[in-house]
Design an enzyme around this catalytic site. Sequence first.
Site, mmCIF file in Angstrom:
data_model
loop_
_atom_site.group_PDB
_atom_site.id
_atom_site.type_symbol
_atom_site.label_atom_id
_atom_site.label_comp_id
_atom_site.label_asym_id
_atom_site.label_seq_id
_atom_site.Cartn_x
_atom_site.Cartn_y
_atom_site.Cartn_z
ATOM 1 C CB CYS A 95 47.852 44.241 47.656
ATOM 2 S SG CYS A 95 49.092 44.387 46.376
ATOM 3 C CD GLU A 96 41.647 45.531 44.671
ATOM 4 O OE1 GLU A 96 41.271 46.642 44.274
ATOM 5 O OE2 GLU A 96 40.852 44.673 45.115
ATOM 6 C CG HIS A 97 46.521 47.953 43.857
ATOM 7 N ND1 HIS A 97 46.463 48.631 45.065
ATOM 8 C CD2 HIS A 97 45.335 48.163 43.255
ATOM 9 C CE1 HIS A 97 45.294 49.242 45.169
ATOM 10 N NE2 HIS A 97 44.597 48.961 44.091
ATOM 11 C CG HIS A 98 51.818 45.876 43.309
ATOM 12 N ND1 HIS A 98 51.342 46.812 44.208
ATOM 13 C CD2 HIS A 98 52.312 46.572 42.266
ATOM 14 C CE1 HIS A 98 51.554 48.027 43.738
ATOM 15 N NE2 HIS A 98 52.139 47.908 42.560
ATOM 16 C CG HIS A 111 50.069 46.788 52.839
ATOM 17 N ND1 HIS A 111 48.998 46.526 52.005
ATOM 18 C CD2 HIS A 111 49.547 47.142 54.027
ATOM 19 C CE1 HIS A 111 47.876 46.724 52.669
ATOM 20 N NE2 HIS A 111 48.179 47.102 53.901
ATOM 21 C CB CYS A 169 52.922 46.340 47.486
ATOM 22 S SG CYS A 169 51.697 47.119 48.535
ATOM 23 C CD GLN A 182 45.257 47.530 56.391
ATOM 24 O OE1 GLN A 182 46.391 47.350 55.923
ATOM 25 N NE2 GLN A 182 45.074 48.117 57.557
#
Length: 214
Positions: free
Chosen positions: A102-105, A171, A173, A143
């Site tokens: 994931c691009e956030h974490h 996920h 995260c 996603q």
Amino acid sequence: MIPVVKSLSVEGAVGPSADKFLVRKPTQEEAEAAVRTLLLWAGDDPSREGLTDTPRRVAKAYKEFYKGYAEDPHHILDRVFEEVEGYRDMVLVRDIPFYSHCEHHMVPFVGKAHIGYYPAKGVVGLSKLARIVDVYARRLQTQETMTAQIADVIEEVLEPRGIAILVEAEHMCMSMRGVQKQGSSTMTTQYRGVFRDDPAEQIRFFTMVKSPGL
């Protein structure tokens, strides 16, 4: 500090940010130094025996995790088979495994993708669809974006009468941090053409994907 210069493209880049910024790619030594900094931030000693080779291993692993940035999905779909003896029913490839980050974490999400389409111009080799999933999964992603990207490239190249994409993933995260809810899954869909216009086609696709007898 890595210099960033506004540009129209990055030479050799095909990722989602290729048309935004020109970024000097860090050297191997700079990448390893960044890993050592993160190890220190985590509270460990990067010079201890168990971690001395970790920066090199992480840099090598990143090349594999994110190799999708160097791959062109249009090139993968460059051969379309037009002689299909008039076949016009659904083509379905289900249970395509993937893992992404994931691009956030920058933690993994893992799952399966299911792709169905109604041919118009022709069909592609079934393995090509699995490779398309991999190209987009091997990038920092959400996603939702990955699901749309898969549909976009198939629609652009094959021009099918309809496309249906279903992606299911867990996920980390959510499982490892934050709410820490292990086992929860996320489903995303994209329907184009006849699948978007006819709910009965969506039901047929979902039934075929979930049928244990196939």
